[in-house]
Motif scaffolding. Structure first.
Motif, PDB file in Angstrom:
ATOM      1  N   ASN A  24       0.847  -1.183   0.000  1.00  9.43           N
ATOM      2  CA  ASN A  24       0.000   0.000   0.000  1.00  9.43           C
ATOM      3  C   ASN A  24       0.889   1.241   0.000  1.00  9.43           C
ATOM      4  O   ASN A  24       1.276   1.762   1.043  1.00  9.43           O
ATOM      5  N   SER A  25       1.181   1.741  -1.172  1.00  9.08           N
ATOM      6  CA  SER A  25       2.158   2.824  -1.302  1.00  9.08           C
ATOM      7  C   SER A  25       1.669   4.121  -0.674  1.00  9.08           C
ATOM      8  O   SER A  25       2.466   4.878  -0.113  1.00  9.08           O
ATOM      9  N   THR A  26       0.369   4.390  -0.734  1.00  4.49           N
ATOM     10  CA  THR A  26      -0.151   5.631  -0.150  1.00  4.49           C
ATOM     11  C   THR A  26       0.040   5.642   1.360  1.00  4.49           C
ATOM     12  O   THR A  26       0.501   6.638   1.937  1.00  4.49           O
ATOM     13  N   GLU A  27      -0.296   4.545   2.010  1.00  4.62           N
ATOM     14  CA  GLU A  27      -0.151   4.503   3.458  1.00  4.62           C
ATOM     15  C   GLU A  27       1.321   4.528   3.863  1.00  4.62           C
ATOM     16  O   GLU A  27       1.677   5.090   4.899  1.00  4.62           O
ATOM     17  N   LYS A  28       2.174   3.950   3.034  1.00  6.76           N
ATOM     18  CA  LYS A  28       3.609   4.035   3.301  1.00  6.76           C
ATOM     19  C   LYS A  28       4.083   5.479   3.215  1.00  6.76           C
ATOM     20  O   LYS A  28       4.893   5.926   4.032  1.00  6.76           O
ATOM     21  N   ARG A  29       3.564   6.229   2.251  1.00  7.60           N
ATOM     22  CA  ARG A  29       3.953   7.638   2.106  1.00  7.60           C
ATOM     23  C   ARG A  29       3.455   8.454   3.292  1.00  7.60           C
ATOM     24  O   ARG A  29       4.143   9.374   3.753  1.00  7.60           O
ATOM     25  N   ILE A  30       2.265   8.139   3.787  1.00 10.29           N
ATOM     26  CA  ILE A  30       1.728   8.834   4.956  1.00 10.29           C
ATOM     27  C   ILE A  30       2.647   8.643   6.159  1.00 10.29           C
ATOM     28  O   ILE A  30       3.025   9.603   6.844  1.00 10.29           O
ATOM     29  N   VAL A  31       3.012   7.404   6.421  1.00  9.20           N
ATOM     30  CA  VAL A  31       3.884   7.099   7.563  1.00  9.20           C
ATOM     31  C   VAL A  31       5.245   7.769   7.401  1.00  9.20           C
ATOM     32  O   VAL A  31       5.786   8.352   8.361  1.00  9.20           O
ATOM     33  N   LYS A  32       5.784   7.724   6.192  1.00  9.16           N
ATOM     34  CA  LYS A  32       7.098   8.334   5.937  1.00  9.16           C
ATOM     35  C   LYS A  32       7.047   9.843   6.163  1.00  9.16           C
ATOM     36  O   LYS A  32       7.979  10.437   6.714  1.00  9.16           O
ATOM     37  N   SER A  33       5.944  10.475   5.755  1.00  4.23           N
ATOM     38  CA  SER A  33       5.810  11.915   5.922  1.00  4.23           C
ATOM     39  C   SER A  33       5.776  12.296   7.400  1.00  4.23           C
ATOM     40  O   SER A  33       6.399  13.287   7.814  1.00  4.23           O
ATOM     41  N   VAL A  34       5.040  11.535   8.200  1.00  9.04           N
ATOM     42  CA  VAL A  34       4.985  11.831   9.638  1.00  9.04           C
ATOM     43  C   VAL A  34       6.378  11.758  10.239  1.00  9.04           C
ATOM     44  O   VAL A  34       6.791  12.641  11.001  1.00  9.04           O
ATOM     45  N   ASP A  35       7.118  10.718   9.894  1.00 11.76           N
ATOM     46  CA  ASP A  35       8.478  10.575  10.431  1.00 11.76           C
ATOM     47  C   ASP A  35       9.377  11.731   9.986  1.00 11.76           C
ATOM     48  O   ASP A  35      10.194  12.225  10.764  1.00 11.76           O
ATOM     49  N   LYS A  36       9.183  12.169   8.744  1.00 15.20           N
ATOM     50  CA  LYS A  36      10.011  13.260   8.221  1.00 15.20           C
ATOM     51  C   LYS A  36       9.719  14.582   8.918  1.00 15.20           C
ATOM     52  O   LYS A  36      10.625  15.406   9.136  1.00 15.20           O
ATOM     53  N   ASN A  37       8.467  14.801   9.278  1.00 13.68           N
ATOM     54  CA  ASN A  37       8.051  16.104   9.804  1.00 13.68           C
ATOM     55  C   ASN A  37       7.889  16.147  11.318  1.00 13.68           C
ATOM     56  O   ASN A  37       7.484  17.181  11.860  1.00 13.68           O
ATOM     57  N   ILE A  38       8.209  15.063  12.005  1.00 11.39           N
ATOM     58  CA  ILE A  38       7.954  15.016  13.444  1.00 11.39           C
ATOM     59  C   ILE A  38       8.772  16.053  14.213  1.00 11.39           C
ATOM     60  O   ILE A  38       8.270  16.665  15.169  1.00 11.39           O
ATOM     61  N   ASP A  39      10.003  16.289  13.809  1.00 14.72           N
ATOM     62  CA  ASP A  39      10.822  17.270  14.530  1.00 14.72           C
ATOM     63  C   ASP A  39      10.217  18.670  14.432  1.00 14.72           C
ATOM     64  O   ASP A  39      10.184  19.422  15.417  1.00 14.72           O
ATOM     65  N   ASP A  40       9.735  19.041  13.234  1.00 17.61           N
ATOM     66  CA  ASP A  40       9.088  20.344  13.067  1.00 17.61           C
ATOM     67  C   ASP A  40       7.811  20.421  13.910  1.00 17.61           C
ATOM     68  O   ASP A  40       7.472  21.480  14.442  1.00 17.61           O
ATOM     69  N   ALA A  41       7.103  19.291  14.016  1.00 18.13           N
ATOM     70  CA  ALA A  41       5.880  19.265  14.815  1.00 18.13           C
ATOM     71  C   ALA A  41       6.186  19.519  16.286  1.00 18.13           C
ATOM     72  O   ALA A  41       5.433  20.230  16.975  1.00 18.13           O
ATOM     73  N   ILE A  42       7.274  18.972  16.789  1.00 17.99           N
ATOM     74  CA  ILE A  42       7.640  19.181  18.192  1.00 17.99           C
ATOM     75  C   ILE A  42       8.043  20.642  18.421  1.00 17.99           C
ATOM     76  O   ILE A  42       7.718  21.228  19.466  1.00 17.99           O
ATOM     77  N   VAL A  43       8.716  21.239  17.451  1.00 15.96           N
ATOM     78  CA  VAL A  43       9.050  22.664  17.551  1.00 15.96           C
ATOM     79  C   VAL A  43       7.776  23.499  17.611  1.00 15.96           C
ATOM     80  O   VAL A  43       7.667  24.445  18.405  1.00 15.96           O
ATOM     81  N   LEU A  44       6.802  23.143  16.771  1.00 15.01           N
ATOM     82  CA  LEU A  44       5.520  23.843  16.777  1.00 15.01           C
ATOM     83  C   LEU A  44       4.823  23.685  18.128  1.00 15.01           C
ATOM     84  O   LEU A  44       4.262  24.654  18.668  1.00 15.01           O
ATOM     85  N   LEU A  45       4.866  22.490  18.676  1.00 17.19           N
ATOM     86  CA  LEU A  45       4.250  22.242  19.977  1.00 17.19           C
ATOM     87  C   LEU A  45       4.916  23.093  21.053  1.00 17.19           C
ATOM     88  O   LEU A  45       4.236  23.683  21.908  1.00 17.19           O
ATOM     89  N   LYS A  46       6.218  23.179  21.007  1.00 13.48           N
ATOM     90  CA  LYS A  46       6.943  23.987  21.994  1.00 13.48           C
ATOM     91  C   LYS A  46       6.528  25.449  21.892  1.00 13.48           C
ATOM     92  O   LYS A  46       6.285  26.114  22.911  1.00 13.48           O
ATOM     93  N   LYS A  47       6.436  25.964  20.660  1.00 14.21           N
ATOM     94  CA  LYS A  47       6.009  27.357  20.475  1.00 14.21           C
ATOM     95  C   LYS A  47       4.626  27.589  21.067  1.00 14.21           C
ATOM     96  O   LYS A  47       4.384  28.581  21.750  1.00 14.21           O
ATOM     97  N   ALA A  48       3.708  26.656  20.797  1.00 18.64           N
ATOM     98  CA  ALA A  48       2.340  26.810  21.278  1.00 18.64           C
ATOM     99  C   ALA A  48       2.274  26.764  22.797  1.00 18.64           C
ATOM    100  O   ALA A  48       1.555  27.554  23.427  1.00 18.64           O
ATOM    101  N   ILE A  49       3.009  25.853  23.396  1.00 14.53           N
ATOM    102  CA  ILE A  49       2.997  25.719  24.857  1.00 14.53           C
ATOM    103  C   ILE A  49       3.582  26.946  25.533  1.00 14.53           C
ATOM    104  O   ILE A  49       3.111  27.372  26.590  1.00 14.53           O
ATOM    105  N   ASN A  50       4.566  27.562  24.917  1.00 15.35           N
ATOM    106  CA  ASN A  50       5.219  28.723  25.514  1.00 15.35           C
ATOM    107  C   ASN A  50       4.418  30.018  25.362  1.00 15.35           C
ATOM    108  O   ASN A  50       4.852  31.073  25.829  1.00 15.35           O
ATOM    109  N   ILE A  51       3.267  29.932  24.697  1.00 17.86           N
ATOM    110  CA  ILE A  51       2.337  31.060  24.646  1.00 17.86           C
ATOM    111  C   ILE A  51       1.243  30.807  25.685  1.00 17.86           C
ATOM    112  O   ILE A  51       0.500  29.843  25.578  1.00 17.86           O
ATOM    113  N   ASN A  52       1.162  31.639  26.693  1.00 19.28           N
ATOM    114  CA  ASN A  52       0.096  31.446  27.674  1.00 19.28           C
ATOM    115  C   ASN A  52      -1.248  31.658  27.000  1.00 19.28           C
ATOM    116  O   ASN A  52      -1.500  32.698  26.400  1.00 19.28           O
TER     117      ASN A  52
END
Length: 437
Positions: A24-52
């Motif tokens: 299932n190539s589409t689902e493989k691409r979905i999983v690969k994308s999450v892994d590729k972008n997870i670091d940026d997602a954590i940075v986004l989470l940090k920004k959001a948390i640091n805003i009261n």
């Protein structure tokens, strides 16, 4: 055209054979994308948390909304931040995409506010260890908001997002609803009326192996009792009677005796005041009273909440409580008022269980293990409850998990759950889109 929700149960019977595999190539691409972008997602989470963004810090709530709006704009959503002036709150973030395919209309629910106002000692993102984070709203629920965005990004990069009809609402007053609540929740309810399926990204009971299919509703109640003021030596006489405090005690005891064994029903008296006179604070979280040990109490007041798993259970409990308060001790009267600004229950339905089954299948196919329903006693009221009766299927608890300490300065969550929940969410949406009708 036959509306999707009318045939939704047939859909799930037919696509249970769709499983994740190396082919299932589409689902493989979905999983690969999450892994590729997870670091940026954590940075986004940090920004959001640091805003009261405590509910009453309107500027902060709007700032978090603007942060997530930018992300969703980049993914091709039509976005807007609404005004909450009419109900004295910051307003909501709404993002919409109309899909090219005739699939289910999906409503995804988050919230921008937290319980941590500007005077809270917990104000910033803290790494406890390599996977556990601490901060205001880590789990409830900025982590869930980031999971929504990460899943949308994965679907876009996999070439699926353009086909999906999705409406995202991140409310600005989940933790402390605006008044009147009919205006506060109007955007959410209107979106539910347009949707077939609702997905909530709260943190459930903080376990990755559970999903919420039923939430208890929450309503407040106010009990006011009156009696005859007199010298204490005259209590229990025909002319004076039992006094307000005895009557309030009788009522509370009968609530316990008659309702405490009802499954998943709870009713909690938050505070009690009684005496010769009393004054309730404007926010109804306490007050002051005056009384003497040698005077029969003239008045008593109790403020509590009531939680039930279905509208029927809630109404039955209210009827029982009304009967109890009318069986008064001598020379006393009692009145109970149930609050209008209540959260409705998210009743357990066949559709919710079907959706849980599909979520469970995706989780197992991706190697994350089985997922089961949360005990409703462990799931408080949440915004997804306002979709009850409008959508055919709804589940909640898709947000960041693996933590504890919700609503306290010890709130933590597990970063590993961000990628896991984003993968399951995105693959689930892909399968829903491609289900055979």
């Amino acid at each position: 055209m036959i509306r999707f929700k009318k045939i939704v149960f047939l859909v799930f019977l037919s696509f249970s054979t769709l499983v994740f595999s190396q082919k299932n190539s589409t689902e493989k691409r979905i999983v690969k994308s999450v892994d590729k972008n997870i670091d940026d997602a954590i940075v986004l989470l940090k920004k959001a948390i640091n805003i009261n963004s405590g509910t009453m810090n309107f500027k902060g709530v709007k700032e978090v909304g603007a942060l997530f709006k930018t992300e969703l704009d980049q993914l091709g959503f039509e976005t807007k931040q609404t005004s909450g002036e009419a109900y004295n709150r910051a307003g909501h973030l709404i993002a919409v995409r109309k899909g090219k395919k005739n699939g289910p209309k999906i409503l995804m629910i988050g919230h921008l506010d937290t319980v941590f106002e500007e005077d809270s000692p917990l104000q910033e993102f803290i790494m406890v260890n390599d996977s556990i984070i601490k901060g205001p709203g880590v789990a409830d629920m900025k982590g869930g908001d980031v999971i929504i965005i990460l899943a949308m990004k994965a679907l876009k990069e996999a070439g699926v997002l353009d086909d999906l009809s999705i409406e995202i609402i991140m409310t600005g007053d989940e933790e402390k609803s605006g008044d009147p609540i009919e205006l506060s929740k109007k955007d959410l309810i209107d979106a539910a009326k347009r949707a077939d399926i609702a997905l909530g990204f709260e943190n459930g009971d903080n376990r990755t192996e559970t999903i919420v299919v039923s939430r208890r509703g929450s309503a407040d109640w106010k009990l006011t009792v009156t009696g005859n003021a007199a010298h204490s030596s005259q209590i229990f006489t025909k002319e004076i009677g039992a006094g307000a405090i005895y009557e309030a005690s009788r009522i509370l005891n009968e609530f316990y005796e008659q309702l405490s064994n009802e499954k998943d029903l709870t009713f909690n008296p938050g505070f009690v005041l009684g005496g010769t006179s009393l004054e309730i604070d404007t926010d109804e979280t306490g007050g002051t009273t005056f009384g003497k040990n040698n005077v029969v109490a003239q008045t008593a007041f109790v403020h509590g909440d009531l939680r039930a798993t279905s509208p029927e259970q809630l109404e039955k409990a209210k009827e029982t409580m009304l009967k109890i308060i009318n069986n008064n001790y001598p020379n006393t009267t009692a009145k109970i008022i149930f609050g209008k600004g209540a959260y409705p229950p998210l009743a357990m339905t066949k559709g919710n269980l079907e959706l849980l089954s599909q979520y469970n299948n995706v989780s197992k196919d991706l190697g994350f293990g089985a997922v089961e329903a949360v005990n409703p006693r462990n799931a408080g009221a949440a915004d997804i409850s306002f979709t009850s009766g409008y959508v055919e299927m709804a589940i909640d608890g898709l947000g960041l998990t693996g933590g504890s300490g919700d609503h306290t300065i010890n709130e933590i969550g597990n970063l590993n759950s961000v990628a896991q929940k984003a993968k399951i969410t995105a693959v689930l949406l892909h399968r829903l889109l491609n289900a055979k009708k």
